[in-house]
Design an enzyme around this catalytic site. Structure first.
Site, mmCIF file in Angstrom:
data_model
loop_
_atom_site.group_PDB
_atom_site.id
_atom_site.type_symbol
_atom_site.label_atom_id
_atom_site.label_comp_id
_atom_site.label_asym_id
_atom_site.label_seq_id
_atom_site.Cartn_x
_atom_site.Cartn_y
_atom_site.Cartn_z
ATOM 1 N N ARG A 39 0.810 -1.212 0.000
ATOM 2 C CA ARG A 39 0.000 0.000 0.000
ATOM 3 C C ARG A 39 0.849 1.269 0.000
ATOM 4 N NH1 ARG A 39 -5.425 -0.708 3.741
ATOM 5 N NH2 ARG A 39 -6.200 -2.641 2.775
ATOM 6 N N ASP A 151 -14.330 10.970 9.199
ATOM 7 C CA ASP A 151 -13.405 9.872 8.990
ATOM 8 C C ASP A 151 -11.985 10.389 9.202
ATOM 9 O OD1 ASP A 151 -13.738 6.926 7.569
ATOM 10 O OD2 ASP A 151 -11.738 7.767 7.292
#
Length: 284
Positions: A39, A151
């Site tokens: 990632r 978030d």
């Protein structure tokens, strides 16, 4: 500036996993090292590092971590979400939570209703709730509703605010709601839909780290959706987050967690009333 605690023999990979846990509450075991490296590959390239090992050295020995914190968190947090995910919770919202709120006031008298999507990811949960609230308000115009989505990831908050989604992501939305609340078009040659301005005026998004309490969110909320995020935390963090989010509910308000997370809710002031749904005790 974050300083990753070091212990004798710590590798930079251990320090990175500890950094993610300290900042986000997410515990990444050593078995996730390959996933982490995959990632973060784009960050290795962006930093001009020769390889992942060099990138980690730059983070923890040369001060690179401060400027990399936001992209690292964005890339290592899981943002799985869907419109109408775990639909029983939205049925409960429509058939129990909102009607109860409306019943507290005389018909025709304005009813204030506030909902917080506390791990909103790309916004599908908040926009799903918004469509349903707007549909109820068609016949109950006294319903004064608004939704906050938060978030930790800056990237997903930007996408949620833009409110543009590939049409394949919008397939779970019932046709009636798609026709009323989603505008269609194309983006980069692909069919997309955008949430209508009517809903965008009542929903806002912002960045919030559930590890950083108390939260800068209003209290007296009617419902908090805290779904499918607790599973990434260890028990002490789960308890802390549940306690902190429940503090923003009005007495009689509802905390909703993922179906697989019901067993993580052990809070004396919350009573389970449906799978994944807990009501705050006290007079409403």
């Amino acid at each position: 500036m974050y300083a990753a605690p070091q212990r004798p023999g710590d590798s930079h990979r251990v320090m990175l996993r500890r950094f993610v846990h300290d900042v986000t509450g997410i515990k990444l075991p050593a078995t996730k090292d390959l996933m982490i490296e995959s990632r973060l590959r784009r960050r290795v390239l962006a930093a001009g590092a020769a390889d992942f090992r060099s990138y980690l050295h730059w983070l923890f020995e040369d001060g690179g971590l401060e400027q990399e914190t936001v992209p690292i968190i964005d890339l290592l947090t899981t943002n799985k979400t869907d419109f109408f995910r775990e639909p029983a919770h939205f049925d409960f919202l429509m058939n129990r939570i909102v009607p109860d709120a409306l019943a507290r006031a005389a018909r025709g008298r304005q009813t204030r209703f506030r909902l917080w999507s506390a791990a909103s990811s790309t916004g599908a949960e908040a926009w799903t709730a918004a469509m349903l609230m707007a549909r109820i308000a068609l016949t109950r115009p006294e319903l004064d509703w608004a939704i906050l989505g938060t978030d930790i990831s800056h990237g997903v908050v930007e996408r949620a605010t833009l409110a543009v989604y590939p049409m394949e992501e919008l397939r779970p939305v019932p046709q009636e709601l798609r026709e009323r609340y989603i505008m269609t078009g194309e983006r980069n040659g692909r069919p997309v839909g955008r949430i209508v301005p009517e809903l965008r005026a009542r929903v806002r998004f912002g960045n919030l780290n559930l590890m950083e309490t108390p939260y800068p969110v209003e209290t007296g909320l009617d419902a908090v959706f805290l779904r499918n995020v607790l599973i990434y935390f260890d028990p002490p963090v789960q308890a802390s987050v549940i306690r902190a989010t429940a503090a923003h509910l009005r007495p009689g308000g509802y905390l909703i967690v993922g179906h697989s997370e019901s067993m993580t809710v052990r809070h004396g002031g919350l009573h389970q009333v449906a799978p994944g749904v807990f009501q705050k005790q006290g007079e409403s």
